[in-house]
Design a protein around this motif. Structure first.
Motif, PDB file in Angstrom:
ATOM      1  N   VAL A   1       3.677  -6.541   2.747  1.00  0.00           N
ATOM      2  CA  VAL A   1       2.869  -7.101   3.844  1.00  0.00           C
ATOM      3  C   VAL A   1       1.726  -6.131   4.170  1.00  0.00           C
ATOM      4  O   VAL A   1       0.562  -6.529   4.297  1.00  0.00           O
ATOM      5  CB  VAL A   1       3.734  -7.376   5.095  1.00  0.00           C
ATOM      6  CG1 VAL A   1       2.866  -7.908   6.236  1.00  0.00           C
ATOM      7  CG2 VAL A   1       4.845  -8.370   4.775  1.00  0.00           C
ATOM      8  N   LEU A   2       2.052  -4.843   4.274  1.00  0.00           N
ATOM      9  CA  LEU A   2       1.003  -3.851   4.581  1.00  0.00           C
ATOM     10  C   LEU A   2      -0.066  -3.864   3.477  1.00  0.00           C
ATOM     11  O   LEU A   2      -1.271  -3.824   3.741  1.00  0.00           O
ATOM     12  CB  LEU A   2       1.606  -2.441   4.680  1.00  0.00           C
ATOM     13  CG  LEU A   2       2.509  -2.159   5.878  1.00  0.00           C
ATOM     14  CD1 LEU A   2       3.123  -0.766   5.770  1.00  0.00           C
ATOM     15  CD2 LEU A   2       1.738  -2.274   7.198  1.00  0.00           C
TER      16      LEU A   2
ATOM     17  N   LEU B   1      -3.890  -2.589   4.280  1.00  0.00           N
ATOM     18  CA  LEU B   1      -3.659  -1.388   5.093  1.00  0.00           C
ATOM     19  C   LEU B   1      -3.180  -0.193   4.264  1.00  0.00           C
ATOM     20  O   LEU B   1      -2.998   0.907   4.780  1.00  0.00           O
ATOM     21  CB  LEU B   1      -2.646  -1.708   6.191  1.00  0.00           C
ATOM     22  CG  LEU B   1      -3.176  -2.707   7.223  1.00  0.00           C
ATOM     23  CD1 LEU B   1      -2.065  -3.194   8.152  1.00  0.00           C
ATOM     24  CD2 LEU B   1      -4.301  -2.066   8.039  1.00  0.00           C
ATOM     25  N   ILE B   2      -2.940  -0.437   2.963  1.00  0.00           N
ATOM     26  CA  ILE B   2      -2.554   0.654   2.067  1.00  0.00           C
ATOM     27  C   ILE B   2      -3.583   0.699   0.948  1.00  0.00           C
ATOM     28  O   ILE B   2      -3.978  -0.348   0.429  1.00  0.00           O
ATOM     29  CB  ILE B   2      -1.145   0.407   1.490  1.00  0.00           C
ATOM     30  CG1 ILE B   2      -0.094   0.507   2.596  1.00  0.00           C
ATOM     31  CG2 ILE B   2      -0.825   1.390   0.372  1.00  0.00           C
ATOM     32  CD1 ILE B   2       1.319   0.209   2.138  1.00  0.00           C
ATOM     33  N   TYR B   3      -4.018   1.886   0.617  1.00  0.00           N
ATOM     34  CA  TYR B   3      -4.981   2.021  -0.479  1.00  0.00           C
ATOM     35  C   TYR B   3      -4.593   3.211  -1.348  1.00  0.00           C
ATOM     36  O   TYR B   3      -3.870   4.113  -0.906  1.00  0.00           O
ATOM     37  CB  TYR B   3      -6.409   2.186   0.068  1.00  0.00           C
ATOM     38  CG  TYR B   3      -6.613   3.424   0.932  1.00  0.00           C
ATOM     39  CD1 TYR B   3      -7.128   4.612   0.391  1.00  0.00           C
ATOM     40  CD2 TYR B   3      -6.300   3.405   2.292  1.00  0.00           C
ATOM     41  CE1 TYR B   3      -7.314   5.748   1.194  1.00  0.00           C
ATOM     42  CE2 TYR B   3      -6.482   4.533   3.083  1.00  0.00           C
ATOM     43  CZ  TYR B   3      -6.984   5.706   2.539  1.00  0.00           C
ATOM     44  OH  TYR B   3      -7.158   6.824   3.317  1.00  0.00           O
TER      45      TYR B   3
ATOM     46  N   ASN C   1      -1.668   9.491  -4.516  1.00  0.00           N
ATOM     47  CA  ASN C   1      -0.655   8.585  -3.992  1.00  0.00           C
ATOM     48  C   ASN C   1      -1.289   7.516  -3.108  1.00  0.00           C
ATOM     49  O   ASN C   1      -2.508   7.414  -3.051  1.00  0.00           O
ATOM     50  CB  ASN C   1       0.467   9.341  -3.255  1.00  0.00           C
ATOM     51  CG  ASN C   1      -0.077  10.347  -2.278  1.00  0.00           C
ATOM     52  OD1 ASN C   1      -1.132  10.125  -1.707  1.00  0.00           O
ATOM     53  ND2 ASN C   1       0.623  11.449  -2.105  1.00  0.00           N
ATOM     54  N   TYR C   2      -0.427   6.739  -2.458  1.00  0.00           N
ATOM     55  CA  TYR C   2      -0.937   5.671  -1.614  1.00  0.00           C
ATOM     56  C   TYR C   2      -1.062   6.159  -0.187  1.00  0.00           C
ATOM     57  O   TYR C   2      -0.208   6.916   0.290  1.00  0.00           O
ATOM     58  CB  TYR C   2      -0.007   4.451  -1.670  1.00  0.00           C
ATOM     59  CG  TYR C   2      -0.075   3.740  -2.998  1.00  0.00           C
ATOM     60  CD1 TYR C   2      -1.040   2.748  -3.233  1.00  0.00           C
ATOM     61  CD2 TYR C   2       0.810   4.057  -4.031  1.00  0.00           C
ATOM     62  CE1 TYR C   2      -1.104   2.103  -4.466  1.00  0.00           C
ATOM     63  CE2 TYR C   2       0.743   3.420  -5.257  1.00  0.00           C
ATOM     64  CZ  TYR C   2      -0.221   2.448  -5.471  1.00  0.00           C
ATOM     65  OH  TYR C   2      -0.299   1.816  -6.677  1.00  0.00           O
TER      66      TYR C   2
ATOM     67  N   PRO D   1      -5.360  11.480  11.020  1.00  0.00           N
ATOM     68  CA  PRO D   1      -5.797  11.098   9.675  1.00  0.00           C
ATOM     69  C   PRO D   1      -4.888  10.032   9.060  1.00  0.00           C
ATOM     70  O   PRO D   1      -3.766   9.824   9.525  1.00  0.00           O
ATOM     71  CB  PRO D   1      -5.686  12.402   8.874  1.00  0.00           C
ATOM     72  CG  PRO D   1      -4.748  13.260   9.629  1.00  0.00           C
ATOM     73  CD  PRO D   1      -4.741  12.805  11.063  1.00  0.00           C
ATOM     74  N   ASP D   2      -5.387   9.377   8.006  1.00  0.00           N
ATOM     75  CA  ASP D   2      -4.542   8.425   7.289  1.00  0.00           C
ATOM     76  C   ASP D   2      -3.311   9.157   6.752  1.00  0.00           C
ATOM     77  O   ASP D   2      -3.320  10.371   6.567  1.00  0.00           O
ATOM     78  CB  ASP D   2      -5.341   7.771   6.146  1.00  0.00           C
ATOM     79  CG  ASP D   2      -6.359   6.764   6.706  1.00  0.00           C
ATOM     80  OD1 ASP D   2      -6.299   6.490   7.912  1.00  0.00           O
ATOM     81  OD2 ASP D   2      -7.204   6.284   5.928  1.00  0.00           O
ATOM     82  N   LEU D   3      -2.279   8.387   6.482  1.00  0.00           N
ATOM     83  CA  LEU D   3      -0.984   8.993   6.131  1.00  0.00           C
ATOM     84  C   LEU D   3      -0.613   8.674   4.689  1.00  0.00           C
ATOM     85  O   LEU D   3      -0.688   7.518   4.260  1.00  0.00           O
ATOM     86  CB  LEU D   3       0.081   8.414   7.081  1.00  0.00           C
ATOM     87  CG  LEU D   3       1.516   8.848   6.884  1.00  0.00           C
ATOM     88  CD1 LEU D   3       1.694  10.308   7.309  1.00  0.00           C
ATOM     89  CD2 LEU D   3       2.452   7.964   7.726  1.00  0.00           C
ATOM     90  N   SER D   4      -0.195   9.707   3.978  1.00  0.00           N
ATOM     91  CA  SER D   4       0.287   9.484   2.610  1.00  0.00           C
ATOM     92  C   SER D   4       1.645   8.777   2.698  1.00  0.00           C
ATOM     93  O   SER D   4       2.546   9.240   3.396  1.00  0.00           O
ATOM     94  CB  SER D   4       0.435  10.842   1.915  1.00  0.00           C
ATOM     95  OG  SER D   4       1.204  10.675   0.755  1.00  0.00           O
ATOM     96  N   VAL D   5       1.782   7.640   2.004  1.00  0.00           N
ATOM     97  CA  VAL D   5       3.039   6.889   2.113  1.00  0.00           C
ATOM     98  C   VAL D   5       3.740   6.709   0.767  1.00  0.00           C
ATOM     99  O   VAL D   5       4.554   5.803   0.590  1.00  0.00           O
ATOM    100  CB  VAL D   5       2.831   5.513   2.800  1.00  0.00           C
ATOM    101  CG1 VAL D   5       2.706   5.671   4.304  1.00  0.00           C
ATOM    102  CG2 VAL D   5       1.642   4.758   2.237  1.00  0.00           C
TER     103      VAL D   5
END
Ligand code: MSP
Length: 593
Positions: A152-153, A158-160, A209-210, A250-254
């Motif tokens: 869904v994300l 919302l994930i790149y 990573n994402y 900041p954006d978060l590594s997931v």
């Protein structure tokens, strides 16, 4: 800045759910039937409470039991109030530190996780933690939920794919900003980088990573906190979150490269990457309530209990993920502080880890529960010592509460072994009988007690609820002491009526205390209420009318036979010097005074 280097981590369905998944409680049948009735009355009131899921890299310790006992107390409280409550706990089994812990003992990861997960489950079952669901992140149902959540994300953009370069703490499974990193000496005297918050070692990490677009959620998160002042409790923790959100987000590594982390859920559509363990772990709260299938009834009633060290993950990352997928945010995040031991952080390297299994055997399950909830203050850290446990339990459970029960049920005072009659001439409302001003004050205090206790249970300030109950127990003991019923003459009808009234009032007080204490000490409360002849269906929130005869209505307990079990409620513990002691064997109560 130098920090001591620590090598170890700190670490509307009905009531039958209570019995699911092998949780067998000593008091379960009574508890169940006692509450079923009120549960049926309140069909629409759903409540869902969770503990954090526990890392399986090491055995359970006192801090883990504390998180579970708080959640259990709230769950039992809600059941008492007629809510339909679900309570989830379980284990967090993926990630690098678990992978490394399994490798270190030469076991395959799943076997290792199963063994440690069972230790947690056994601890919780033996301490009457009445969970309705025990989740393991290695279960298939959870993997499906995580994959769906990720997709869904991803589908919402919302994930790149990006790259992360920065500090990472494997013990905390956390990414850190340079300002969160300091220096410390490891046990061999070597200088190492550590997390300023946890003291755990960090490493520089650079990999593809994402990334999750965390940064775009900052104002929405702030908005949520401004509009919901009690979303994170106690308030000081909500303020801390607001403060963090005012800094850089900041954006978060997931995800992590599969080559480094194999033990986890692969990114859907990219088997070269493994989903970040915190994203994986947080979704457990949804898995339990059926996500991605129907879950709304429970999810809209979600309450999380967490320790202060994992606030950022629950009050920033988790709400941001939920906003991302379009799900409601948790109702309340209840935060508690930590236990230290003799003034020091609990750690394997210091050799001061308190084993909850050993301690529950030493002080009894209820003894341990009472201590943790009576001494544990959510707002600040608390210190554990054996001496404190012994002193507290002897004073409040053995002497004060247990002593009061003994006095009122001793055959010398209560030869018929009944709940005697109340005499309104001896204890009239106009204060012209034998009762004195302090007695009326006590009646007023006990009458108001349920409201006080409710307020404190709801905000997990259980220690304040117990403080209030304990103060009332002391008042009732003073009431008996003041009127010395053992000096009254049963052959004299006036004396007899007054004596019976004293015992009636005291038993009424005990009934209220026993009922209110059920969420904290379920076994002791059960014994107390059974001794008073209070039936299981008479132990809920709606049964807290105190001293009905004084207030002009009938008392259903008057004239009832007392229960037969006259053993001590709680046996005094020996070893004030901190010696390991088992409770003394129960014996018949001596007698009065
Ligand atoms: N696995 C994560 C939680 C994931 S939830 C989606 C984790 N596990 S943990 O095993 O390290 O900690 C679990 C709980 O135990 C946390 O709430 C933590 O605060 C609590 N405690 C760990 N040490 C503690 C004390 N010394 N005292 C009180 N609670 C402590 O974090």
């Amino acid at each position: 800045m130098k920090f001591p280097f620590l090598t170890l981590t700190r670490g509307c369905e009905t009531f039958y759910r209570f019995q699911q998944r092998g949780v067998l409680l000593a008091d379960q049948r009574l508890w169940s039937s006692a509450l079923k009735h009120s549960s049926q009355l309140c069909k629409n009131k759903s409540f869902y409470i969770t503990t954090p899921i526990f890392y399986v890299n090491a055995s359970p310790h006192l801090g883990h039991l504390y998180s579970a006992v708080i959640a259990d107390c709230l769950h039992r409280w809600k059941l008492m109030q007629g809510f339909d409550s679900r309570f989830a706990t379980g284990t967090d089994e993926h990630g690098l530190k678990i992978q490394q812990a399994a490798e270190a003992v030469g076991k395959d990861s799943l076997t290792f996780c199963t063994e440690v997960s069972e230790r947690f489950r056994n601890l919780f079952s033996s301490c009457n933690i009445s969970f309705t669901d025990y989740i393991r992140t290695t279960e298939q149902r959870h993997r499906r939920a995580v994959e769906h959540f990720w997709s869904v994300l991803w589908n919402k953009g919302l994930i790149y794919k990006g790259s992360y370069e920065g500090w990472y703490s494997t013990q905390d499974e956390s990414f850190l900003m340079p300002s969160q990193v300091g220096e410390a000496l490891d046990p061999s005297g070597k200088e190492v980088k550590v997390s300023l918050e946890s003291g755990h070692k960090v490493e520089w990490m650079k990999e593809e990573n994402y990334m999750f677009r965390l940064s775009i959620f900052r104002s929405r998160l702030l908005d949520w906190l401004v509009k919901n002042p009690g979303a994170v409790q106690p308030e000081r923790f909500q303020q801390a979150v607001v403060q963090w959100l005012q800094e850089d987000l900041p954006d978060l590594s997931v995800s992590r490269q599969r080559s480094r982390l194999q033990w986890g859920v692969p990114v859907p559509g990219d088997p070269e990457q493994t989903i970040y363990v915190w994203l994986d772990a947080l979704v457990n709260y949804l898995t339990v309530v059926g996500y991605p299938e129907i879950h709304e009834q429970w999810w809209s009633a979600a309450h999380h209990v967490i320790g202060k060290d994992i606030l950022k993950f629950h009050a920033i990352y988790w709400p941001a993920f939920l906003l991302g997928v379009g799900l409601p945010l948790p109702k309340v995040i209840h935060v508690h502080s930590h236990w230290t031991v003799e003034g020091r952080k609990m750690s394997k390297s210091l050799g001061n880890v308190v084993d909850p299994v050993e301690n529950s055997q030493m002080f009894t399950n209820d003894g341990m529960r009472y201590f943790l909830l009576r001494q544990g203050v959510p707002d600040s850290d608390c210190d554990y010592t054996h001496d404190k446990v012994i002193k507290l339990l002897n004073t409040e459970l053995a002497d004060s509460l247990g002593g009061l029960l003994n006095r009122c049920t001793a055959p010398a005072l209560n030869p018929a072994q009944i709940y005697p009659a109340f005499c309104s001439q001896a204890f009239p409302r106009d204060q012209r009988g034998r009762a004195v001003a302090e007695d009326y004050q006590m009646v007023a205090a006990v009458r108001g007690l349920p409201t006080v206790v409710e307020k404190h249970y709801e905000s997990i300030h259980v220690y304040k609820a117990l403080e209030a109950i304990s103060a009332c127990v002391r008042q009732t003991n003073r009431f008996i002491q003041r009127h010395a019923p053992w000096k009254l003459d049963r052959r004299d009808s006036k004396d007899r009526r007054w004596l019976d009234a004293i015992i009636h009032v005291s038993l009424e007080c005990l009934r209220i205390y026993g009922t209110l204490l059920q969420p904290v000490v379920p076994e002791i409360s059960n014994r107390l209420l059974t001794r008073l002849g209070v039936q299981p269906h008479e132990r809920s929130w709606k049964n807290l009318d105190f001293l009905q005869r004084y207030h002009g209505t009938d008392c259903p307990f008057e004239g009832r036979l007392l229960g037969l079990d006259s053993r001590l409620l709680f046996s005094r513990l020996e070893g004030q010097n901190g010696d390991k002691q088992k409770p003394k064997k129960s014996k018949k109560p001596a007698c009065l005074k």
